[in-house]
Design a protein around this motif. Structure first.
Motif, PDB file in Angstrom:
ATOM      1  N   GLY A  53       0.785  -1.225   0.000  1.00  0.00           N
ATOM      2  CA  GLY A  53       0.000   0.000   0.000  1.00  0.00           C
ATOM      3  C   GLY A  53       0.815   1.272   0.000  1.00  0.00           C
ATOM      4  N   ASN A  73      -4.583  -3.275   2.818  1.00  0.00           N
ATOM      5  CA  ASN A  73      -3.652  -2.425   2.075  1.00  0.00           C
ATOM      6  C   ASN A  73      -3.981  -2.489   0.588  1.00  0.00           C
ATOM      7  OD1 ASN A  73      -2.256  -1.891   4.453  1.00  0.00           O
ATOM      8  ND2 ASN A  73      -0.806  -3.539   4.123  1.00  0.00           N
ATOM      9  N   ALA A  74      -3.743  -1.399  -0.102  1.00  0.00           N
ATOM     10  CA  ALA A  74      -3.995  -1.358  -1.541  1.00  0.00           C
ATOM     11  C   ALA A  74      -3.108  -2.364  -2.255  1.00  0.00           C
ATOM     12  CB  ALA A  74      -3.723   0.049  -2.069  1.00  0.00           C
ATOM     13  N   THR A 130     -10.447   3.939  -2.250  1.00  0.00           N
ATOM     14  CA  THR A 130      -9.258   3.893  -1.392  1.00  0.00           C
ATOM     15  C   THR A 130      -9.144   5.178  -0.590  1.00  0.00           C
ATOM     16  OG1 THR A 130      -7.890   4.788  -3.179  1.00  0.00           O
ATOM     17  CG2 THR A 130      -7.931   2.379  -2.935  1.00  0.00           C
TER      18      THR A 130
END
Length: 135
Positions: A53, A73-74, A130
């Motif tokens: 992320g 987390n991305a 996000t």
């Protein structure tokens, strides 16, 4: 009662972290010319999925991108979705003068969106669902 609200990052630190990432794009472009610009844009697209992320800029400033829906987390998909508007506008840098104006205007538009949003989200954050938080 425990506060479960994420600690959204400061817009100033987000801007500095993105500036660091843009400088990486410029370095690729400077040393590898047009091919380097495309490598830099590729970096920009996947950057937030590199270190759980974090792009390099976010890692240095202890920020990270999370997917709000999944509360994780991305990943690379999230990174590509959230950075697609910036990457697309960066392509305009190949067009002399007018392209630079378009690119700068779009980055300014994203910054204004971030300032006006209560959670500090820009267009890319809304597209990918996000948010940037402090680690």
């Amino acid at each position: 009662m425990v506060n479960t609200q994420p600690n959204y990052s400061n817009i100033f630190f987000r801007s500095i972290s993105k500036l660091i990432d843009i400088l990486i794009v410029v370095v690729f472009w400077k040393f590898l010319h047009e091919g380097g610009l495309f490598i830099g844009i590729f970096y920009l697209l996947i950057s937030d999925g590199l270190f759980k992320g974090c792009s390099i800029g976010k890692k240095l400033l202890r920020l990270k991108v999370i997917n709000i829906e999944r509360n994780v987390n991305a990943d690379f998909r999230d990174s590509i979705l959230r950075n697609l508007p910036l990457a697309f506008s960066t392509l305009f840098l190949l067009i002399p003068i007018l392209g630079w104006i378009v690119c700068i205007a779009f980055f300014a538009f994203e910054f204004i969106l971030m300032i006006g949003d209560p959670d500090g989200k820009r267009l890319g954050d809304h597209l990918a669902n996000t948010s940037v938080i402090e680690e």
